[in-house]
Motif scaffolding. Structure first.
Motif, PDB file in Angstrom:
ATOM      1  N   LEU A  38      -5.652  -3.103   8.740  1.00 30.14           N
ATOM      2  CA  LEU A  38      -5.643  -2.899   7.430  1.00 30.14           C
ATOM      3  C   LEU A  38      -4.211  -2.834   7.023  1.00 30.14           C
ATOM      4  CD1 LEU A  38      -8.051  -0.066   7.180  1.00 30.14           C
ATOM      5  CD2 LEU A  38      -8.393  -2.110   6.026  1.00 30.14           C
ATOM      6  N   GLU A  39      -3.288  -2.480   7.850  1.00 32.42           N
ATOM      7  CA  GLU A  39      -1.766  -2.396   7.541  1.00 32.42           C
ATOM      8  C   GLU A  39      -1.463  -3.987   7.398  1.00 32.42           C
ATOM      9  OE1 GLU A  39       0.527   1.300   8.953  1.00 32.42           O
ATOM     10  OE2 GLU A  39      -0.083   0.060  10.477  1.00 32.42           O
ATOM     11  N   GLN A  40      -1.837  -4.807   8.235  1.00 28.03           N
ATOM     12  CA  GLN A  40      -1.575  -6.264   8.081  1.00 28.03           C
ATOM     13  C   GLN A  40      -1.999  -6.603   6.865  1.00 28.03           C
ATOM     14  OE1 GLN A  40       0.078  -8.063   9.948  1.00 28.03           O
ATOM     15  NE2 GLN A  40       0.431  -6.542  11.555  1.00 28.03           N
ATOM     16  N   LEU A  41      -2.989  -6.276   6.291  1.00 27.18           N
ATOM     17  CA  LEU A  41      -3.663  -6.811   5.084  1.00 27.18           C
ATOM     18  C   LEU A  41      -2.968  -6.235   3.963  1.00 27.18           C
ATOM     19  CD1 LEU A  41      -7.770  -6.247   5.531  1.00 27.18           C
ATOM     20  CD2 LEU A  41      -6.303  -8.459   5.552  1.00 27.18           C
ATOM     21  N   GLY A  42      -2.286  -5.127   4.027  1.00 27.59           N
ATOM     22  CA  GLY A  42      -1.421  -4.547   3.177  1.00 27.59           C
ATOM     23  C   GLY A  42      -0.252  -5.273   2.941  1.00 27.59           C
ATOM     24  N   LEU A  43       0.180  -5.595   4.050  1.00 22.46           N
ATOM     25  CA  LEU A  43       1.402  -6.542   4.051  1.00 22.46           C
ATOM     26  C   LEU A  43       1.131  -8.094   3.300  1.00 22.46           C
ATOM     27  CD1 LEU A  43       3.003  -5.942   7.742  1.00 22.46           C
ATOM     28  CD2 LEU A  43       3.935  -5.417   5.517  1.00 22.46           C
ATOM     29  N   GLN A  44       0.119  -8.675   3.830  1.00 26.38           N
ATOM     30  CA  GLN A  44      -0.360  -9.733   3.125  1.00 26.38           C
ATOM     31  C   GLN A  44      -0.372  -9.689   1.666  1.00 26.38           C
ATOM     32  OE1 GLN A  44      -3.894 -11.247   4.599  1.00 26.38           O
ATOM     33  NE2 GLN A  44      -3.137 -11.514   6.847  1.00 26.38           N
ATOM     34  N   CYS A  45      -1.028  -8.475   1.214  1.00 22.65           N
ATOM     35  CA  CYS A  45      -0.983  -8.100  -0.074  1.00 22.65           C
ATOM     36  C   CYS A  45       0.173  -8.213  -1.057  1.00 22.65           C
ATOM     37  CB  CYS A  45      -1.823  -7.079  -0.398  1.00 22.65           C
ATOM     38  SG  CYS A  45      -2.381  -6.669  -2.127  1.00 22.65           S
ATOM     39  N   SER A  46       1.076  -7.476  -0.262  1.00 21.88           N
ATOM     40  CA  SER A  46       2.610  -7.263  -0.957  1.00 21.88           C
ATOM     41  C   SER A  46       3.131  -8.668  -0.990  1.00 21.88           C
ATOM     42  CB  SER A  46       3.468  -6.752   0.056  1.00 21.88           C
ATOM     43  OG  SER A  46       3.291  -5.384  -0.162  1.00 21.88           O
ATOM     44  N   HIS A  47       2.883  -9.532  -0.238  1.00 24.40           N
ATOM     45  CA  HIS A  47       3.688 -10.855  -0.152  1.00 24.40           C
ATOM     46  C   HIS A  47       2.836 -11.692  -1.327  1.00 24.40           C
ATOM     47  CE1 HIS A  47       5.491 -14.530   1.007  1.00 24.40           C
ATOM     48  NE2 HIS A  47       4.171 -15.215   0.977  1.00 24.40           N
ATOM     49  N   HIS A  87      -7.212   4.011   2.891  1.00 22.46           N
ATOM     50  CA  HIS A  87      -6.473   3.648   1.471  1.00 22.46           C
ATOM     51  C   HIS A  87      -5.048   3.535   1.582  1.00 22.46           C
ATOM     52  CE1 HIS A  87     -10.305   5.207  -0.973  1.00 22.46           C
ATOM     53  NE2 HIS A  87     -10.402   4.166  -0.460  1.00 22.46           N
ATOM     54  N   SER A  88      -4.622   4.764   2.473  1.00 23.74           N
ATOM     55  CA  SER A  88      -3.217   4.854   2.646  1.00 23.74           C
ATOM     56  C   SER A  88      -2.485   3.465   3.168  1.00 23.74           C
ATOM     57  CB  SER A  88      -2.991   6.268   3.510  1.00 23.74           C
ATOM     58  OG  SER A  88      -3.151   5.573   4.935  1.00 23.74           O
ATOM     59  N   ALA A  89      -3.203   2.626   3.749  1.00 26.33           N
ATOM     60  CA  ALA A  89      -2.629   1.465   4.536  1.00 26.33           C
ATOM     61  C   ALA A  89      -1.898   0.785   3.155  1.00 26.33           C
ATOM     62  CB  ALA A  89      -3.849   0.651   5.111  1.00 26.33           C
ATOM     63  N   PHE A  90      -2.523   0.903   1.888  1.00 31.68           N
ATOM     64  CA  PHE A  90      -2.140  -0.018   1.050  1.00 31.68           C
ATOM     65  C   PHE A  90      -0.895   0.756  -0.118  1.00 31.68           C
ATOM     66  CE2 PHE A  90      -5.777  -1.798   2.253  1.00 31.68           C
ATOM     67  CZ  PHE A  90      -5.648  -3.358   2.312  1.00 31.68           C
ATOM     68  N   ASP A  91      -0.501   1.989   0.516  1.00 29.00           N
ATOM     69  CA  ASP A  91       0.494   2.868  -0.206  1.00 29.00           C
ATOM     70  C   ASP A  91       1.699   2.058  -0.627  1.00 29.00           C
ATOM     71  OD1 ASP A  91      -1.223   4.780  -0.378  1.00 29.00           O
ATOM     72  OD2 ASP A  91      -0.131   6.096   0.954  1.00 29.00           O
ATOM     73  N   LYS A  92       2.370   1.235   0.657  1.00 29.36           N
ATOM     74  CA  LYS A  92       3.431   0.675   0.492  1.00 29.36           C
ATOM     75  C   LYS A  92       3.349  -0.261  -0.737  1.00 29.36           C
ATOM     76  CE  LYS A  92       5.558   1.013   5.038  1.00 29.36           C
ATOM     77  NZ  LYS A  92       5.245   0.512   6.276  1.00 29.36           N
ATOM     78  N   THR A  93       2.520  -1.157  -0.606  1.00 28.99           N
ATOM     79  CA  THR A  93       1.979  -2.125  -1.636  1.00 28.99           C
ATOM     80  C   THR A  93       2.011  -1.697  -2.943  1.00 28.99           C
ATOM     81  OG1 THR A  93       0.709  -3.153   0.265  1.00 28.99           O
ATOM     82  CG2 THR A  93       0.542  -4.076  -1.975  1.00 28.99           C
ATOM     83  N   ILE A  94       1.395  -0.531  -3.122  1.00 31.32           N
ATOM     84  CA  ILE A  94       1.249  -0.067  -4.641  1.00 31.32           C
ATOM     85  C   ILE A  94       2.542   0.434  -4.836  1.00 31.32           C
ATOM     86  CG2 ILE A  94       0.272   1.855  -5.872  1.00 31.32           C
ATOM     87  CD1 ILE A  94      -2.264   1.629  -4.162  1.00 31.32           C
ATOM     88  N   LYS A  95       3.374   0.960  -4.100  1.00 25.19           N
ATOM     89  CA  LYS A  95       4.711   1.405  -4.693  1.00 25.19           C
ATOM     90  C   LYS A  95       5.525   0.431  -4.875  1.00 25.19           C
ATOM     91  CE  LYS A  95       6.421   5.913  -2.632  1.00 25.19           C
ATOM     92  NZ  LYS A  95       6.420   6.701  -1.584  1.00 25.19           N
TER      93      LYS A  95
END
Ligand SMILES: *[C@@H]1O[C@H](CO)[C@@H](O)[C@H](O)[C@H]1NC(C)=O
Length: 523
Positions: A114-123, A218-226
């Motif tokens: 999920l964290e990887q997905l979060g990183l991909q999302c940020s990108h 959900h917290s895996a996407f915290d960084k992306t949201i921030k």
């Protein structure tokens, strides 16, 4: 009678068809595998219905091996993640699968993905060129899918209304429907809807575990949201889920335990089940060799072919060798372990027309990993199952299959040739399995509308009414303590106890006063 029914159906659908104008719809497919298959089907259905559909397709994640991509009637925007993202993702995923197949997987391994997905999302969100061009299209509606939460963030960024698709059964994600813990088993509890006292205790406690997991996921996407939303307008994922106009769930009550739904929940399980076509000649020739004994179909999903394990294919091969049936097994021949001799009645294939084979008159059994799409297709065609669940919702799916007598399941760890052979024979010989799944097939087919008709009908409905505000209960905005009336209960408890206390005090005072006056008189 039949004609009448068709007329009724047309009468029901036609107003929708006439009223609906072409809408511009964006579908987001960021995960590969079976997730892509579903989004592809949804896009196709909406396009064929007359809408103008554009799919935003992220390539590079696990696309299906050997899958022949057909001509698409809808528009596609291809987006390729940079290679290093793919590598990282594949690394986490392969590690997760290895641990899972070895029976060592923990929540943390899943969380890594999920964290990887979060990183991909940020990108993706950082690519303003892409995001702006999507925004300028001004889509009427966005279709997102749950597993990866990035599509929700993209829809939020675009500021367009969206509907969500849950690729699994009910209950894997909390998007608001009431789930009374007395008869709705919590995801991961491995309970059915018939719980005894201790079952209900377990379900109640598992509920807290489920909530904690959801929060963590959900917290895996915290960084992306921030990173991508300014302070003050940062979405909270659990609220964002409830913002979806509609929730389409890839399940059906022919399979799922009956449970309450919200008015904006539509179950569309079986979307992939298409009318059956004759199977290619090479399959037909193979099947013909086994005559009336028929054949067994074996697929363990899009994920497992990635893994090279020696033990599992060896035991399965030995089990298949003992069957009089032919076995068609989806397995990459190039990955087949060299020192294992393939049984004479087994045919390995890279890709197979699963739906058509399940609909073949000679099929006797389906050996499956218990993925939702596979289970729904098997039910559609009335084929009993032996499940080897591996991860995610597959255990819970197979639990339902067993509870409803559509088949049995085996844990991967206990997968020995004798056990598998025994279970396969049991399910093929005991006619109760076949008749239970045929009964479920009738339930599936006798629904007045097909899953595709439900999908387009409800989407047209909200396009025409400007959203689904009328279908969303106020509960979606209530805090949990209000929803469960905990504030009211607390108030009443305090009021009752307070009153009782006051009464007690007063009685005490009166008693003392009475005693006092009596003593006075005596004196
Ligand atoms: C459909 O949408 C695409 C993308 O916005 C657009 O380029 C195309 O012209 C539209 N087609 C029709 C028939 O409206």
């Amino acid at each position: 009678m039949r004609g009448q029914r068709v007329l009724l159906l047309v009468g029901f659908l036609l107003p929708g068809l006439l009223l609906s104008e072409t809408a511009k719809i964006l579908t987001l497919s960021l995960m590969g595998g079976s997730h892509f298959l579903l989004m592809d089907r949804i896009s196709q259905i909406l396009q064929d219905h007359g809408h103008n559909v554009t799919m935003f397709l992220q390539r590079g994640n696990l696309l299906l091996s050997g899958f022949k991509e057909g001509e698409k009637s809808y528009n596609v925007i291809n987006w390729l993640l940079p290679e290093d993202f793919n590598k990282e993702f594949k690394k986490s995923f392969d590690f997760f699968m290895e641990e899972t197949l070895g029976g060592r997987s923990t929540f943390e391994h899943y969380f890594n993905i999920l964290e990887q997905l979060g990183l991909q999302c940020s990108h993706l969100l950082r690519r303003h060129d892409i995001m702006n061009s999507l925004k300028n299209e001004n889509f009427d509606l966005v279709v997102v899918e749950t597993f990866d939460y990035c599509p929700f963030l993209v829809a939020e960024k675009l500021g367009r209304p969206f509907v969500s698709f849950l690729p699994t059964s009910f209950g894997t994600v909390d998007f608001g429907p009431p789930s009374p813990l007395s008869y709705v088993p919590v995801f991961h509890s491995l309970l059915t809807d018939r719980m005894d006292f201790w079952g209900r205790v377990k379900n109640f406690l598992m509920f807290f575990n489920f909530c904690m997991r959801q929060r963590r996921i959900h917290s895996a996407f915290d960084k992306t949201i921030k990173e991508h939303f300014p302070e003050g307008s940062r979405p909270v994922l659990s609220h964002l889920l409830k913002k979806a106009e509609l929730w389409f769930v890839n399940s059906d009550f022919a399979f799922e335990f009956a449970r309450p739904l919200l008015p904006n929940t539509v179950y569309v399980g079986g979307l992939l089940a298409k009318p059956i076509k004759p199977v290619p000649q090479e399959f037909e020739n193979f099947i013909a060799k086994f005559g009336d004994s028929g054949f067994v179909l074996v697929t363990l999903g899009s994920m497992v072919s990635v893994i090279q394990s020696q033990e599992v294919p060896k035991e399965m091969n030995a089990a298949f060798a003992s069957l009089p049936q032919g076995v068609i097994w989806k397995y990459k021949a190039s990955h087949w372990p060299k020192d294992i001799k393939l049984a004479a009645n087994v045919k390995l294939v890279d890709w197979l027309p699963q739906n058509d084979l399940l609909g073949h008159p000679h099929i006797r059994l389906f050996v499956t990993h218990g993925g939702m799409n596979s289970v729904m297709e098997a039910i559609q065609h009335g084929v009993p199952m032996v499940g080897i669940p591996i991860l995610g919702d597959q255990y819970e799916n197979m639990l339902r299959v067993e509870a409803r007598n559509f088949g049995v399941s085996i844990r991967l760890k206990q997968l020995k040739a004798e056990t598998l052979a025994l279970k396969m024979k049991q399910v093929m010989e005991d006619k109760r399995y076949k008749s239970a799944v045929v009964a479920a097939s009738i339930i599936r087919r006798s629904h007045p509308l097909t899953p595709a008709q439900r999908l387009v009908g409800w989407i047209d409905h909200i396009l025409q009414t400007g959203g689904a505000a009328h279908l969303k209960p106020h509960a979606l905005q209530q805090p949990w303590y209000e929803q469960y009336l905990l504030d009211v209960l607390l108030f009443l408890l305090v009021a009752t106890l307070g009153t009782a206390w006051l009464c007690g005090k007063l009685l005490g005072l009166v008693a003392r006063w009475l005693c006092g006056s009596r003593k006075l008189k005596k004196a």
